[in-house]
Motif scaffolding. Sequence first.
Motif, PDB file in Angstrom:
ATOM      1  N   UNK A 198      42.829 -42.011  14.356  1.00 23.30           N
ATOM      2  CA  UNK A 198      43.587 -41.058  13.543  1.00 23.30           C
ATOM      3  C   UNK A 198      44.669 -40.410  14.419  1.00 23.30           C
ATOM      4  N   UNK A 199      45.673 -39.812  13.772  1.00 28.18           N
ATOM      5  CA  UNK A 199      46.765 -39.170  14.513  1.00 28.18           C
ATOM      6  C   UNK A 199      46.215 -38.217  15.586  1.00 28.18           C
ATOM      7  N   UNK A 200      46.582 -38.430  16.814  1.00 27.35           N
ATOM      8  CA  UNK A 200      46.197 -37.585  17.966  1.00 27.35           C
ATOM      9  C   UNK A 200      44.690 -37.513  18.224  1.00 27.35           C
ATOM     10  N   UNK A 201      43.943 -38.453  17.639  1.00 24.99           N
ATOM     11  CA  UNK A 201      42.500 -38.442  17.843  1.00 24.99           C
ATOM     12  C   UNK A 201      42.032 -39.850  18.196  1.00 24.99           C
ATOM     13  N   UNK A 202      40.778 -39.949  18.596  1.00 25.29           N
ATOM     14  CA  UNK A 202      40.244 -41.276  18.870  1.00 25.29           C
ATOM     15  C   UNK A 202      38.737 -41.291  18.651  1.00 25.29           C
ATOM     16  N   UNK A 203      38.276 -42.326  17.977  1.00 22.50           N
ATOM     17  CA  UNK A 203      36.830 -42.546  17.808  1.00 22.50           C
ATOM     18  C   UNK A 203      36.463 -43.810  18.573  1.00 22.50           C
ATOM     19  N   UNK A 204      35.377 -43.719  19.329  1.00 26.08           N
ATOM     20  CA  UNK A 204      34.848 -44.887  20.030  1.00 26.08           C
ATOM     21  C   UNK A 204      33.363 -44.930  19.744  1.00 26.08           C
ATOM     22  N   UNK A 205      32.848 -46.074  19.300  1.00 24.64           N
ATOM     23  CA  UNK A 205      31.440 -46.121  18.927  1.00 24.64           C
ATOM     24  C   UNK A 205      30.852 -47.494  19.244  1.00 24.64           C
ATOM     25  N   UNK A 206      29.602 -47.512  19.660  1.00 21.60           N
ATOM     26  CA  UNK A 206      28.979 -48.796  19.995  1.00 21.60           C
ATOM     27  C   UNK A 206      27.455 -48.692  19.934  1.00 21.60           C
ATOM     28  N   UNK A 207      26.764 -49.856  19.768  1.00 18.42           N
ATOM     29  CA  UNK A 207      25.303 -49.815  19.680  1.00 18.42           C
ATOM     30  C   UNK A 207      24.665 -49.595  21.045  1.00 18.42           C
ATOM     31  N   UNK A 208      23.556 -48.884  21.049  1.00 22.84           N
ATOM     32  CA  UNK A 208      22.775 -48.693  22.284  1.00 22.84           C
ATOM     33  C   UNK A 208      21.291 -48.854  21.942  1.00 22.84           C
ATOM     34  N   UNK A 209      20.464 -48.918  22.970  1.00 26.01           N
ATOM     35  CA  UNK A 209      19.028 -49.066  22.748  1.00 26.01           C
ATOM     36  C   UNK A 209      18.490 -47.841  22.008  1.00 26.01           C
ATOM     37  N   UNK A 210      17.395 -48.038  21.302  1.00 27.52           N
ATOM     38  CA  UNK A 210      16.792 -46.942  20.551  1.00 27.52           C
ATOM     39  C   UNK A 210      15.665 -46.278  21.334  1.00 27.52           C
ATOM     40  N   UNK A 211      14.752 -45.668  20.600  1.00 26.66           N
ATOM     41  CA  UNK A 211      13.621 -44.961  21.213  1.00 26.66           C
ATOM     42  C   UNK A 211      12.867 -45.914  22.144  1.00 26.66           C
ATOM     43  N   UNK A 212      12.384 -45.393  23.255  1.00 25.37           N
ATOM     44  CA  UNK A 212      11.672 -46.188  24.268  1.00 25.37           C
ATOM     45  C   UNK A 212      12.479 -47.401  24.736  1.00 25.37           C
ATOM     46  N   UNK A 213      13.791 -47.252  24.742  1.00 25.35           N
ATOM     47  CA  UNK A 213      14.708 -48.298  25.207  1.00 25.35           C
ATOM     48  C   UNK A 213      14.605 -49.589  24.408  1.00 25.35           C
ATOM     49  N   UNK A 214      14.211 -49.488  23.148  1.00 20.80           N
ATOM     50  CA  UNK A 214      14.057 -50.690  22.330  1.00 20.80           C
ATOM     51  C   UNK A 214      15.417 -51.296  21.972  1.00 20.80           C
ATOM     52  N   UNK A 215      15.519 -52.623  22.176  1.00 14.95           N
ATOM     53  CA  UNK A 215      16.749 -53.326  21.773  1.00 14.95           C
ATOM     54  C   UNK A 215      16.457 -54.236  20.570  1.00 14.95           C
ATOM     55  N   UNK A 216      15.298 -54.015  19.948  1.00 17.05           N
ATOM     56  CA  UNK A 216      14.882 -54.806  18.784  1.00 17.05           C
ATOM     57  C   UNK A 216      15.730 -54.429  17.558  1.00 17.05           C
ATOM     58  N   UNK A 217      16.257 -55.441  16.834  1.00 24.89           N
ATOM     59  CA  UNK A 217      17.032 -55.105  15.636  1.00 24.89           C
ATOM     60  C   UNK A 217      16.228 -54.209  14.691  1.00 24.89           C
TER      61      UNK A 217
END
Length: 405
Positions: A198-217
């Motif tokens: 957006x004008x003068x703003x920026x969003x950056x987003x990405x997936x990370x591990x969940x609770x207890x470092x779970x990477x399970x879908x």
Amino acid sequence: MNPSKKAIIIGGSIGGLFAANLLLRAGWDVHIYEQVAAELESRGAGIVTHPELFDALREAGVIVDASLGIQVEERITLDRNGIQIGSLHYPQILTAWGRLFALLIAAFPSERYHGGKVLSTFQQDPNSVTAHFTDGESVSADLLIAADGLRSKVRQTLVPNASPQYAGYIAWRGMVEESVLSPRALKEMFPYFAFGLPEQEQMIAYPVAGKNNSVEPGKRRYNFVWYRPADETTSLRDMVTDASGKIWPEGIPPPLIQTHHLEHARASARQVLAPQFAEMIEKTEHLFFQPVFDLESNQLAFGRIALLGDAAFVARPHVGMGVTKAAEDAQSLVRELTTHDDLSTALEQYQTARLTSGKHIVARARGLGAYMQAQISTPHERAMAEKYRSAGMVMSETAVSLKGK
Ligand SMILES: Cc1cc2nc3c(=O)[nH]c(=O)nc-3n(C[C@H](O)[C@H](O)[C@H](O)COP(=O)(O)OP(=O)(O)OC[C@H]3O[C@@H](n4cnc5c(N)ncnc54)[C@H](O)[C@@H]3O)c2cc1C
């Protein structure tokens, strides 16, 4: 172990643990002193990794495998209507601060990690350096490494004029559970490192591990940083004031952020961001913001004392280098200490190497962030703000490896 090589490390976060693990493996007698008594906990944000970080982790004795984080293949930019307006193939592993901390602390002998030790003062002479703690204990060594972060007590004592500078904008942050997102957000946003501009703003987003470092879908999380300008003397001051009227200029603790600021952020997200991002923010339980600061030092070596990690330099988050830079500082310091028998020569060599790279990283991050500043004060900042307003430039330059750059 050579008893003449004794090191004290102040600060037991990522920078301190990298230095400690590397020094220990180089034969030093090393102890960490951390002010927090309990195990440190994540500030709830993701970490972008680079190949340089994996090299440093392996050197520090950590096994690097798929459990480190989540691999994404592509970056995308979503416009206000949620339509993809750009993409870039850029494979990258995204992880969490807590995951890295757990790996690094597991690699370090627990009897050498002293929690609840707050450094109060220190002094040095030609033969040793001594740290004094608030509980009355004192410890002497050949070397003191200040890995005590952005508000470093050691740096403030040695160089009182090197203080963090407010960048002119804040970052709204948070994480949302994968399981609560709509099918649209899961399909069009979750698999990607996603940007919004957006004008003068920026969003950056990405997936990370969940609770207890779970990477399970299904059990992962989606992490975001949303930059918005905030004038220091008006909007920011208001936002860092709690309900009792107390002002927190260095950042307000998340539970004290006033509800109307959270509501305003959610309403603004619906107005200016893609619907997928607005949904993510709506469903984030612990929404919080931090003012963005940077910090530059002109000296890192002081006799038997070295500054490292955030105590030395802090770049705005756009370069995604906080953890990697701390790791590289530690590698550089230990390399010089191993090469040179004379401690002051080793520390001067370290300073020469890391001053150059620290300044480079801070300048690069300032360029990437100029677009969000509440006030543009120089022609260079204006040029940078223009340069980094297109989706293509932002995607190809944000949080990328700086090897060769
Ligand atoms: C608890 C915690 C959670 C974090 N979570 C995130 C995150 O989720 N995402 C992210 O991008 N970055 C996070 N960071 C910041 C990140 O670790 C740094 O930006 C970067 O890794 C450089 O680390 P550092 O070790 O140099 O500094 P820091 O991580 O800031 O660590 C400095 C350490 O020094 C200790 N310390 C300070 N003063 C004293 C004193 N007087 N005596 C003894 N000890 C002292 C602090 O308690 C702290 O543990 C976090 C930092 C901490 C401390």
